[in-house]
Write a protein that holds these residues in place. Structure first.
Motif, PDB file in Angstrom:
ATOM      1  N   LYS A 152      -8.407   7.475  -6.317  1.00  0.00           N
ATOM      2  CA  LYS A 152      -7.622   6.752  -6.956  1.00  0.00           C
ATOM      3  C   LYS A 152      -7.228   5.550  -5.731  1.00  0.00           C
ATOM      4  O   LYS A 152      -7.234   4.518  -6.093  1.00  0.00           O
ATOM      5  N   SER A 153      -6.705   6.192  -4.462  1.00  0.00           N
ATOM      6  CA  SER A 153      -6.570   5.155  -3.426  1.00  0.00           C
ATOM      7  C   SER A 153      -7.752   4.328  -3.226  1.00  0.00           C
ATOM      8  O   SER A 153      -7.446   2.891  -3.049  1.00  0.00           O
ATOM      9  N   GLN A 195      -0.557   7.037   0.907  1.00  0.00           N
ATOM     10  CA  GLN A 195      -2.171   7.580   1.019  1.00  0.00           C
ATOM     11  C   GLN A 195      -3.031   6.344   1.333  1.00  0.00           C
ATOM     12  O   GLN A 195      -4.172   6.347   1.992  1.00  0.00           O
ATOM     13  N   GLU A 196      -2.716   5.296   0.553  1.00  0.00           N
ATOM     14  CA  GLU A 196      -3.635   4.110   0.721  1.00  0.00           C
ATOM     15  C   GLU A 196      -3.671   3.675   2.339  1.00  0.00           C
ATOM     16  O   GLU A 196      -4.824   3.329   2.937  1.00  0.00           O
ATOM     17  N   SER A 225      -7.894   1.725  -5.788  1.00  0.00           N
ATOM     18  CA  SER A 225      -6.802   0.842  -5.491  1.00  0.00           C
ATOM     19  C   SER A 225      -6.933  -0.489  -4.401  1.00  0.00           C
ATOM     20  O   SER A 225      -6.646  -1.648  -4.443  1.00  0.00           O
ATOM     21  N   MET A 284       0.882  -1.189  -0.169  1.00  0.00           N
ATOM     22  CA  MET A 284      -0.128  -0.076  -0.132  1.00  0.00           C
ATOM     23  C   MET A 284       0.965   1.381   0.081  1.00  0.00           C
ATOM     24  O   MET A 284       1.893   1.401   0.612  1.00  0.00           O
ATOM     25  N   THR A 285       0.332   2.336  -0.739  1.00  0.00           N
ATOM     26  CA  THR A 285       1.188   3.646  -0.913  1.00  0.00           C
ATOM     27  C   THR A 285       0.901   4.175   0.642  1.00  0.00           C
ATOM     28  O   THR A 285       0.045   3.837   1.275  1.00  0.00           O
TER      29      THR A 285
END
Length: 246
Positions: A67-68, A33-34, A71, A30-31
């Motif tokens: 976007k997150s 932000q995610e 995802s 995960m990024t």
């Protein structure tokens, strides 16, 4: 000799267990932000959170949040669920949780968030039938009667049966009152909320006559102290008001 070999075999077995690789499936990457979004959604547990509230609480740009979320859904970490109170909103839940009845509406709504009208009407008919047979019933006695009849493929809790019984009160099919423990209420503890049918099926086809027979004053234990303007008065009696509405 046998004991020595047995010890060697046990030691080899223990070593093989220690050397066995960890077979746990690694968590999807995960990024940052995610992670922020996922931790927020997971913290809401079975209540989940609306997408607008996610943006408000994280202060992340709208495009980053959208976007997150997309995802996280593709990684099966979160899921979108229908909120029956706000069907137009995108509501998210961490995948390990099942939505609460506050979100789904419980048994009264299907997966698409639409009211199960046919099921509700069927259950109303069943509850009304059992109240009629019992003469005076509580939510628990109605719920037990429904369970014993085995007409339902799913189990309904007493709370859910109570929802249906109260709907019958609103429909004016059933009268709600508190037991005074006397006469027809002898089987119900004093003070317990109970229910009775307004009229029999045959009477519903006929003009309403003899309505005075239903007046709650006839079974009221405080009738001797009831007077206009008094502490106990027809003007403040909720049961008398309901009878007048009938």
């Amino acid at each position: 000799m046998k004991g020595f070999l047995a010890k060697i075999l046990l030691n080899m077995k223990a070593m093989s267990k220690r050397k066995r690789p960890d077979l746990k499936v690694p968590a999807p990457y995960m990024t940052e932000q995610e992670k922020i979004l996922y931790n927020l959604i997971q913290s809401k547990q079975d209540l989940g959170i609306w997408s607008w509230d996610i943006k408000r609480e994280t202060s992340l740009p709208d495009n980053v949040v959208d976007k997150s979320l997309k995802s996280l859904r593709s990684k099966l970490l979160i899921k979108e669920v229908v909120n029956v109170q706000f069907k137009g909103r995108k509501h998210y839940l961490a995948s390990e949780f099942e939505p609460s009845s506050e979100i789904t509406g419980g048994k009264w709504y299907n997966d698409q968030g639409f009211l199960e009208t046919e099921f509700i009407n069927f259950l109303k008919d069943q509850c009304l039938k059992h109240i009629r047979n019992l003469k005076i019933a509580t939510v628990d006695t109605v719920a037990n009667a429904v369970r014993r009849s085995r007409v339902l493929k799913i189990d309904c809790s007493s709370q859910e049966i109570g929802d249906i019984v109260r709907a019958l009160v609103l429909d004016n099919d059933v009268i709600e009152m508190r037991s005074n423990g006397l006469g027809e209420f002898a089987s119900v503890p004093t003070g317990r909320m109970c229910y009775k049918c307004r009229r029999s099926p045959d009477a519903m086809k006929e003009p309403r006559v003899g309505v005075m027979a239903w007046i709650p004053c006839g079974v009221c234990p405080r009738i001797a102290r009831c007077m206009p303007g008094g502490t106990i008065s027809p003007m403040t009696c909720e049961y008398y008001s309901k009878w007048l509405d009938f």
